[in-house]
Write a protein that holds these residues in place. Sequence first.
Motif, PDB file in Angstrom:
ATOM      1  N   GLY A  83      56.575  39.047  38.529  1.00  0.00           N
ATOM      2  CA  GLY A  83      56.317  37.942  39.553  1.00  0.00           C
ATOM      3  C   GLY A  83      55.134  37.469  39.406  1.00  0.00           C
ATOM      4  O   GLY A  83      54.894  36.459  40.207  1.00  0.00           O
ATOM      5  N   GLY A  84      54.138  37.934  38.587  1.00  0.00           N
ATOM      6  CA  GLY A  84      52.695  37.171  38.520  1.00  0.00           C
ATOM      7  C   GLY A  84      51.891  37.328  39.629  1.00  0.00           C
ATOM      8  O   GLY A  84      50.881  36.549  39.513  1.00  0.00           O
ATOM      9  N   VAL A  85      52.066  38.175  40.135  1.00  0.00           N
ATOM     10  CA  VAL A  85      51.260  38.574  41.626  1.00  0.00           C
ATOM     11  C   VAL A  85      50.336  39.438  41.201  1.00  0.00           C
ATOM     12  O   VAL A  85      50.504  40.772  40.782  1.00  0.00           O
ATOM     13  CB  VAL A  85      52.000  38.841  42.796  1.00  0.00           C
ATOM     14  CG1 VAL A  85      51.253  39.094  44.024  1.00  0.00           C
ATOM     15  CG2 VAL A  85      53.449  37.603  42.956  1.00  0.00           C
ATOM     16  N   LEU A  86      49.110  39.176  41.606  1.00  0.00           N
ATOM     17  CA  LEU A  86      47.975  40.242  41.356  1.00  0.00           C
ATOM     18  C   LEU A  86      47.850  41.501  42.240  1.00  0.00           C
ATOM     19  O   LEU A  86      48.107  41.373  43.374  1.00  0.00           O
ATOM     20  CB  LEU A  86      46.644  39.468  41.610  1.00  0.00           C
ATOM     21  CG  LEU A  86      46.065  38.871  40.441  1.00  0.00           C
ATOM     22  CD1 LEU A  86      44.708  38.182  40.931  1.00  0.00           C
ATOM     23  CD2 LEU A  86      45.841  39.447  39.133  1.00  0.00           C
ATOM     24  N   PRO A  87      48.114  42.755  41.499  1.00  0.00           N
ATOM     25  CA  PRO A  87      47.945  43.727  42.471  1.00  0.00           C
ATOM     26  C   PRO A  87      46.602  43.732  43.240  1.00  0.00           C
ATOM     27  O   PRO A  87      45.608  43.184  42.668  1.00  0.00           O
ATOM     28  CB  PRO A  87      47.842  45.118  41.448  1.00  0.00           C
ATOM     29  CG  PRO A  87      48.413  44.530  40.143  1.00  0.00           C
ATOM     30  CD  PRO A  87      48.164  42.880  40.194  1.00  0.00           C
ATOM     31  N   GLU A  88      46.600  44.508  44.307  1.00  0.00           N
ATOM     32  CA  GLU A  88      45.583  44.025  45.314  1.00  0.00           C
ATOM     33  C   GLU A  88      44.238  44.710  44.614  1.00  0.00           C
ATOM     34  O   GLU A  88      42.875  44.094  44.758  1.00  0.00           O
ATOM     35  CB  GLU A  88      45.590  45.033  46.502  1.00  0.00           C
ATOM     36  CG  GLU A  88      44.426  44.809  47.624  1.00  0.00           C
ATOM     37  CD  GLU A  88      44.256  43.250  47.745  1.00  0.00           C
ATOM     38  OE1 GLU A  88      42.785  42.823  48.182  1.00  0.00           O
ATOM     39  OE2 GLU A  88      45.163  42.372  47.935  1.00  0.00           O
ATOM     40  N   ALA A  89      44.129  45.951  43.978  1.00  0.00           N
ATOM     41  CA  ALA A  89      42.942  46.361  43.211  1.00  0.00           C
ATOM     42  C   ALA A  89      42.608  45.532  42.265  1.00  0.00           C
ATOM     43  O   ALA A  89      41.391  45.301  42.121  1.00  0.00           O
ATOM     44  CB  ALA A  89      43.247  47.846  42.732  1.00  0.00           C
ATOM     45  N   LEU A  90      43.464  44.925  41.560  1.00  0.00           N
ATOM     46  CA  LEU A  90      42.810  44.020  40.453  1.00  0.00           C
ATOM     47  C   LEU A  90      42.129  42.600  40.984  1.00  0.00           C
ATOM     48  O   LEU A  90      41.338  42.109  40.594  1.00  0.00           O
ATOM     49  CB  LEU A  90      44.316  43.581  39.480  1.00  0.00           C
ATOM     50  CG  LEU A  90      43.786  42.916  38.198  1.00  0.00           C
ATOM     51  CD1 LEU A  90      44.858  43.294  37.094  1.00  0.00           C
ATOM     52  CD2 LEU A  90      43.862  41.454  38.338  1.00  0.00           C
ATOM     53  N   ARG A  91      43.015  42.234  42.244  1.00  0.00           N
ATOM     54  CA  ARG A  91      42.427  40.935  42.989  1.00  0.00           C
ATOM     55  C   ARG A  91      40.911  41.302  43.303  1.00  0.00           C
ATOM     56  O   ARG A  91      40.137  40.374  43.289  1.00  0.00           O
ATOM     57  CB  ARG A  91      43.405  40.582  43.768  1.00  0.00           C
ATOM     58  CG  ARG A  91      43.023  39.241  44.520  1.00  0.00           C
ATOM     59  CD  ARG A  91      43.722  39.045  46.003  1.00  0.00           C
ATOM     60  NE  ARG A  91      43.398  37.708  46.712  1.00  0.00           N
ATOM     61  CZ  ARG A  91      42.345  37.676  47.284  1.00  0.00           C
ATOM     62  NH1 ARG A  91      41.503  38.749  47.616  1.00  0.00           N
ATOM     63  NH2 ARG A  91      42.116  36.639  47.912  1.00  0.00           N
ATOM     64  N   SER A  92      40.856  42.563  43.928  1.00  0.00           N
ATOM     65  CA  SER A  92      39.419  42.803  44.424  1.00  0.00           C
ATOM     66  C   SER A  92      38.645  42.794  43.278  1.00  0.00           C
ATOM     67  O   SER A  92      37.344  42.052  43.327  1.00  0.00           O
ATOM     68  CB  SER A  92      39.452  44.386  44.949  1.00  0.00           C
ATOM     69  OG  SER A  92      38.245  44.651  45.222  1.00  0.00           O
ATOM     70  N   ASP A  93      38.906  43.183  42.141  1.00  0.00           N
ATOM     71  CA  ASP A  93      38.077  43.340  40.872  1.00  0.00           C
ATOM     72  C   ASP A  93      37.509  41.450  40.671  1.00  0.00           C
ATOM     73  O   ASP A  93      36.611  41.592  39.986  1.00  0.00           O
ATOM     74  CB  ASP A  93      38.376  43.902  39.773  1.00  0.00           C
ATOM     75  CG  ASP A  93      37.668  45.368  39.868  1.00  0.00           C
ATOM     76  OD1 ASP A  93      36.827  45.526  40.873  1.00  0.00           O
ATOM     77  OD2 ASP A  93      38.342  46.366  39.108  1.00  0.00           O
ATOM     78  N   VAL A  94      38.534  40.956  40.603  1.00  0.00           N
ATOM     79  CA  VAL A  94      38.479  39.463  40.485  1.00  0.00           C
ATOM     80  C   VAL A  94      37.606  38.598  41.082  1.00  0.00           C
ATOM     81  O   VAL A  94      36.554  38.014  40.834  1.00  0.00           O
ATOM     82  CB  VAL A  94      40.046  38.896  40.321  1.00  0.00           C
ATOM     83  CG1 VAL A  94      39.807  37.086  40.370  1.00  0.00           C
ATOM     84  CG2 VAL A  94      40.818  39.077  39.361  1.00  0.00           C
ATOM     85  N   LEU A  95      37.797  39.112  42.532  1.00  0.00           N
ATOM     86  CA  LEU A  95      36.725  38.548  43.450  1.00  0.00           C
ATOM     87  C   LEU A  95      35.344  38.826  43.396  1.00  0.00           C
ATOM     88  O   LEU A  95      34.198  38.007  43.325  1.00  0.00           O
ATOM     89  CB  LEU A  95      37.366  38.902  44.834  1.00  0.00           C
ATOM     90  CG  LEU A  95      36.564  38.354  46.003  1.00  0.00           C
ATOM     91  CD1 LEU A  95      36.485  37.030  46.088  1.00  0.00           C
ATOM     92  CD2 LEU A  95      37.080  38.931  47.278  1.00  0.00           C
ATOM     93  N   GLN A  96      35.244  40.311  43.109  1.00  0.00           N
ATOM     94  CA  GLN A  96      33.752  40.689  42.752  1.00  0.00           C
ATOM     95  C   GLN A  96      33.331  40.173  41.556  1.00  0.00           C
ATOM     96  O   GLN A  96      32.063  39.768  41.518  1.00  0.00           O
ATOM     97  CB  GLN A  96      33.817  42.474  42.662  1.00  0.00           C
ATOM     98  CG  GLN A  96      34.477  42.994  43.802  1.00  0.00           C
ATOM     99  CD  GLN A  96      33.334  42.823  44.998  1.00  0.00           C
ATOM    100  OE1 GLN A  96      32.146  42.669  44.889  1.00  0.00           O
ATOM    101  NE2 GLN A  96      33.989  42.150  46.092  1.00  0.00           N
ATOM    102  N   ALA A  97      34.271  39.931  40.396  1.00  0.00           N
ATOM    103  CA  ALA A  97      33.617  39.304  39.304  1.00  0.00           C
ATOM    104  C   ALA A  97      33.162  37.805  39.278  1.00  0.00           C
ATOM    105  O   ALA A  97      31.990  37.662  38.929  1.00  0.00           O
ATOM    106  CB  ALA A  97      34.693  39.265  38.187  1.00  0.00           C
ATOM    107  N   LEU A  98      33.877  37.165  40.298  1.00  0.00           N
ATOM    108  CA  LEU A  98      33.205  35.771  40.680  1.00  0.00           C
ATOM    109  C   LEU A  98      32.215  35.984  41.285  1.00  0.00           C
ATOM    110  O   LEU A  98      31.103  35.261  41.028  1.00  0.00           O
ATOM    111  CB  LEU A  98      34.519  35.019  41.434  1.00  0.00           C
ATOM    112  CG  LEU A  98      35.709  34.861  40.546  1.00  0.00           C
ATOM    113  CD1 LEU A  98      36.956  34.223  41.435  1.00  0.00           C
ATOM    114  CD2 LEU A  98      35.342  33.594  39.465  1.00  0.00           C
ATOM    115  N   LYS A  99      32.106  36.658  42.260  1.00  0.00           N
ATOM    116  CA  LYS A  99      30.865  36.803  43.122  1.00  0.00           C
ATOM    117  C   LYS A  99      29.472  37.353  42.252  1.00  0.00           C
ATOM    118  O   LYS A  99      28.580  37.032  42.540  1.00  0.00           O
ATOM    119  CB  LYS A  99      31.142  37.814  44.428  1.00  0.00           C
ATOM    120  CG  LYS A  99      31.980  37.185  45.330  1.00  0.00           C
ATOM    121  CD  LYS A  99      32.114  38.250  46.546  1.00  0.00           C
ATOM    122  CE  LYS A  99      33.109  37.747  47.596  1.00  0.00           C
ATOM    123  NZ  LYS A  99      33.218  38.764  48.906  1.00  0.00           N
TER     124      LYS A  99
END
Length: 353
Positions: A83-99
Amino acid sequence: MLADQDPVVLLQHAGLNSLTGKTGLAMLRHRRGPIVAVIDPDHAGQCLETVTGISRSVPVVKDLAEALPFRPSVAVVGLAPSGGVLPEALRSDVLQALKAGLSVASGLHTHLADDPELSAAIRPGRWIWDLRCEPKGLRVAQARAAALPCKRVLAVGTDMAVGKMSACLAVHEAALRAGVCSAFVGTGQAGILISGSGVPLDAIRVDYAAGAVEAAVMDAASTLPDTGLVLVEGQGSLCHPGSTATLPLLRGSQPTALLLVHRAQQSCIHRLPEIALPPLGDLIQLCEGLASIGRPQDAGPPPRVRAVALNTAHLSDAECERSSAELSETLSLPCVDPIRQGADALLKALLAS
């Protein structure tokens, strides 16, 4: 937007030993630029080659905090979740990467830049690259690539996910080693991430799909001499009931030769066992027949399947050799696994066309 020299951290959560991680696994196998760390909590601290079979020395860590000391500048989503939806753990690392000041590249159908929280976290000079976006300024295909002087090879597969991209990249690398000027046109998320450019075919409206391929092939050919080689990554399969990708690739690329890609000993569509694959000889005739129409009258001889790239990852070394030899004899074509046996024979056959 992803340059060869950018140090990459792969977000590969639970994808090092799963088909859901094929994008990141392809990058580990084929990306020439640096990959400084892989995030996969399930395999943190383990040897990458032991887990994946890929001979590349990259540390596997549990989260972004452990990856940052390796000084990545871009975090790449290496998964293709359902479905192309980010798992929450991966989304958390995406957010941390951007920050943390990293850029992020993603080939998901769900665009990360549309997420307000993620978009707000982008630091100055950094970016989110959602590569599955339809390019602007598309036009309907007009068989313009048929006039190109260079050779153009399209990979066509017997099924989805049989190794069309890997086969093209292996031939591309063999061409460069042999001193042949070669360009690779990525048409899926992994191919585009590896090469840094391409056309996301499954994000393009059907009326413009062939035109988008045509534009990408024309652009790639513009960097090559008349004796050069353009390798176009295949998508989908004529054999699969859910795939429509082969026809726009044929029409847009106007190939001078075809490379058939097949998983050795496979007899039916993966996950659709009720749909049998046709004999390879019949499929070759079908591909050649389709490629022979929709071409200008002065385009030269119609393209032929000149070689078969076998995927033998599930076979032993002895079984690989036996399967390659048997299929070569049956089809009277070079048939080799370009990853295990090298792509030189495939390159030779494609250039001879």
